[in-house]
Design a protein around this motif. Structure first.
Motif, mmCIF file in Angstrom:
data_model
loop_
_atom_site.group_PDB
_atom_site.id
_atom_site.type_symbol
_atom_site.label_atom_id
_atom_site.label_comp_id
_atom_site.label_asym_id
_atom_site.label_seq_id
_atom_site.Cartn_x
_atom_site.Cartn_y
_atom_site.Cartn_z
ATOM 1 N N ILE A 1 -24.631 -6.852 8.136
ATOM 2 C CA ILE A 1 -23.732 -7.627 8.387
ATOM 3 C C ILE A 1 -22.700 -6.853 9.763
ATOM 4 N N TYR A 2 -22.336 -7.514 10.620
ATOM 5 C CA TYR A 2 -21.843 -6.884 11.863
ATOM 6 C C TYR A 2 -20.550 -7.759 12.236
ATOM 7 N N ARG A 3 -19.338 -7.400 12.641
ATOM 8 C CA ARG A 3 -18.344 -8.116 13.422
ATOM 9 C C ARG A 3 -18.524 -7.699 14.891
ATOM 10 N N THR A 4 -17.999 -8.537 15.716
ATOM 11 C CA THR A 4 -17.940 -8.381 17.262
ATOM 12 C C THR A 4 -16.713 -7.628 17.357
ATOM 13 N N LEU A 5 -16.713 -6.864 18.393
ATOM 14 C CA LEU A 5 -15.862 -5.796 18.687
ATOM 15 C C LEU A 5 -14.924 -6.852 19.742
ATOM 16 N N LYS A 6 -13.394 -6.807 19.422
ATOM 17 C CA LYS A 6 -12.478 -7.490 20.448
ATOM 18 C C LYS A 6 -12.249 -6.746 21.681
ATOM 19 N N ASP A 7 -12.261 -7.745 22.879
ATOM 20 C CA ASP A 7 -12.439 -6.965 24.043
ATOM 21 C C ASP A 7 -10.717 -6.474 24.308
ATOM 22 N N LYS A 8 -10.745 -5.431 25.175
ATOM 23 C CA LYS A 8 -9.530 -4.856 25.168
ATOM 24 C C LYS A 8 -8.237 -5.961 25.840
ATOM 25 N N SER A 9 -7.287 -5.806 25.521
ATOM 26 C CA SER A 9 -6.414 -6.785 26.077
ATOM 27 C C SER A 9 -6.028 -6.579 27.584
#
Length: 112
Positions: free
Chosen positions: A97-105
């Protein structure tokens, strides 16, 4: 953040045709009845009979909710039962199970 579930498994050689058809039915059923995307991955390299399901959910809570609904659904259980018991090699399923990495704001960049 999206959650991605990657499940690999080996389809038995003598059940190959049945396994692929069952896999297509599972994908179709999940796409029509549940709120997530499902892809069947076929091997290009590596072991010829190792396939994968790639499922994408809106988040971890959504994944838990959809899984609960699926495993409470008798029609879905009738689809996956034969797949697990008859078509794949015992002990071959592996789930990650993976989660996506949020882009830097961009806001933080503008503050500098």
């Amino acid at each position: 953040m999206a959650v991605i579930v990657h499940q690999t498994f080996t389809i038995k050689q003598d059940k190959f045709k049945e396994g692929i058809e069952n896999l297509r039915e599972i994908k179709k059923f999940r796409m029509e009845n549940y709120n997530h995307k499902v892809e069947i991955l076929t091997p290009i390299s590596g072991n010829d009979h190792t396939y994968a399901l790639l499922s994408t959910y809106d988040g971890l809570a959504e994944m838990e909710w959809q899984n609960k609904k699926m495993f409470d659904d008798e029609e879905y259980l009738e689809l996956i039962g034969p797949f697990f018991l008859e078509n794949i090699a015992e002990g071959s399923m592996y789930t990650q199970i993976y989660r996506t990495l949020k882009d830097k704001s961009n806001e933080k960049k503008n503050d500098k």
